[in-house]
Scaffold this motif. Structure first.
Motif, PDB file in Angstrom:
ATOM      1  N   CYS A  70      -6.507   5.053  -2.438  1.00 24.67           N
ATOM      2  CA  CYS A  70      -6.694   3.729  -1.835  1.00 24.67           C
ATOM      3  C   CYS A  70      -6.049   2.632  -2.678  1.00 24.67           C
ATOM      4  O   CYS A  70      -5.457   1.699  -2.135  1.00 24.67           O
ATOM      5  CB  CYS A  70      -8.175   3.438  -1.626  1.00 24.67           C
ATOM      6  N   GLU A  71      -6.154   2.751  -3.993  1.00 23.86           N
ATOM      7  CA  GLU A  71      -5.506   1.761  -4.871  1.00 23.86           C
ATOM      8  C   GLU A  71      -3.996   1.756  -4.644  1.00 23.86           C
ATOM      9  O   GLU A  71      -3.380   0.699  -4.531  1.00 23.86           O
ATOM     10  CB  GLU A  71      -5.810   2.062  -6.338  1.00 23.86           C
ATOM     11  N   GLU A  75      -1.704  -1.447  -2.743  1.00 27.96           N
ATOM     12  CA  GLU A  75      -0.538  -2.133  -3.329  1.00 27.96           C
ATOM     13  C   GLU A  75       0.623  -2.252  -2.355  1.00 27.96           C
ATOM     14  O   GLU A  75       1.435  -3.156  -2.465  1.00 27.96           O
ATOM     15  CB  GLU A  75      -0.069  -1.396  -4.588  1.00 27.96           C
ATOM     16  N   VAL A  76       0.711  -1.327  -1.381  1.00 27.41           N
ATOM     17  CA  VAL A  76       1.831  -1.337  -0.426  1.00 27.41           C
ATOM     18  C   VAL A  76       1.355  -1.664   0.995  1.00 27.41           C
ATOM     19  O   VAL A  76       2.023  -1.336   1.965  1.00 27.41           O
ATOM     20  CB  VAL A  76       2.606   0.005  -0.460  1.00 27.41           C
ATOM     21  N   ALA A  81       5.475   4.639   3.223  1.00 34.79           N
ATOM     22  CA  ALA A  81       6.926   4.588   3.027  1.00 34.79           C
ATOM     23  C   ALA A  81       7.297   3.623   1.903  1.00 34.79           C
ATOM     24  O   ALA A  81       8.395   3.717   1.350  1.00 34.79           O
ATOM     25  CB  ALA A  81       7.617   4.165   4.319  1.00 34.79           C
ATOM     26  N   ARG A  82       6.415   2.711   1.549  1.00 30.87           N
ATOM     27  CA  ARG A  82       6.703   1.723   0.511  1.00 30.87           C
ATOM     28  C   ARG A  82       6.150   2.115  -0.863  1.00 30.87           C
ATOM     29  O   ARG A  82       6.264   1.340  -1.815  1.00 30.87           O
ATOM     30  CB  ARG A  82       6.143   0.367   0.933  1.00 30.87           C
ATOM     31  N   LEU A  83       5.558   3.301  -0.987  1.00 31.15           N
ATOM     32  CA  LEU A  83       5.046   3.745  -2.289  1.00 31.15           C
ATOM     33  C   LEU A  83       6.192   3.836  -3.284  1.00 31.15           C
ATOM     34  O   LEU A  83       7.287   4.301  -2.951  1.00 31.15           O
ATOM     35  CB  LEU A  83       4.358   5.107  -2.158  1.00 31.15           C
ATOM     36  N   ALA A 125       5.997  13.209  -7.007  1.00 32.07           N
ATOM     37  CA  ALA A 125       6.757  12.176  -7.720  1.00 32.07           C
ATOM     38  C   ALA A 125       6.906  10.927  -6.858  1.00 32.07           C
ATOM     39  O   ALA A 125       6.858   9.807  -7.356  1.00 32.07           O
ATOM     40  CB  ALA A 125       8.132  12.710  -8.118  1.00 32.07           C
ATOM     41  N   ALA A 126       7.082  11.105  -5.547  1.00 32.47           N
ATOM     42  CA  ALA A 126       7.317   9.973  -4.647  1.00 32.47           C
ATOM     43  C   ALA A 126       6.032   9.283  -4.201  1.00 32.47           C
ATOM     44  O   ALA A 126       6.031   8.074  -3.978  1.00 32.47           O
ATOM     45  CB  ALA A 126       8.099  10.438  -3.425  1.00 32.47           C
TER      46      ALA A 126
END
Length: 170
Positions: A70-71, A75-76, A81-83, A125-126
């Motif tokens: 959730c954190e 943020e995004v 897709a914006r991580l 990683a993504a």
């Protein structure tokens, strides 16, 4: 109450009442933040290998680490897709695709996300822990990057042959 419906000339049948119409202009709750996450082996979203419900109004649901997921999504603004990809992660170039999906509501917006990654390592990683749903995607004999270094699960060695290589005519 039922109403008759002609099946063929001269015959009648009874059917259920008309379905209830949804509320006009229905919108999701203003601050709702809930996603259904899924993970599948391969380059298609089905069959699903693992899934979880992620509730972020108060972190919970069936996600194994809802607080961190959730954190990251907060943020995004709920858009996977914006991580931001993690830095310093080195994945092998072995192609072992995984496909993830996220569907739900985030602050009055409907979310639908689907993406295929080349390996479980590339996925982590993504997306960090957002799609870490608890299933072990590692395969025996394949290297897996961990915070403590590279780990190889027991299993057949990668790149070995069952016997010596023989050239034709030798």
């Amino acid at each position: 109450m039922t109403r008759p419906l002609p099946l063929h000339p001269g015959g009648l049948a009874h059917v259920m009442p008309q379905p209830v119409e949804p509320f006009p202009n229905a919108r999701p709750p203003r601050n709702a933040r809930a996603l259904v996450l899924s993970l599948a082996r391969g380059d298609k979203p089905l069959p699903v290998a693992d899934h979880a419900l992620l509730l972020c109004d108060r972190p919970g649901g069936t996600h194994p680490d809802a607080v961190r997921a959730c954190e990251a999504l907060t943020e995004v603004r709920g858009d996977p897709a914006r991580l931001k990809p993690r830095t310093g992660v080195a994945c092998t170039l072995q192609y072992d695709p995984v496909t993830v999906t996220a569907s739900g509501i985030w602050n009055s917006r409907f979310i639908r996300f689907e993406r295929t990654y080349g390996s479980p390592c590339a996925l982590r990683a993504a997306t960090g822990g957002v799609f870490a749903l608890g299933g072990d995607l590692r395969r025996p004999g394949v290297e897996w990057n961990t915070p403590d270094g590279v780990e190889t699960l027991p299993g057949p060695s990668v790149g070995t042959f069952p016997g010596p290589i023989r050239r034709p005519g030798s």
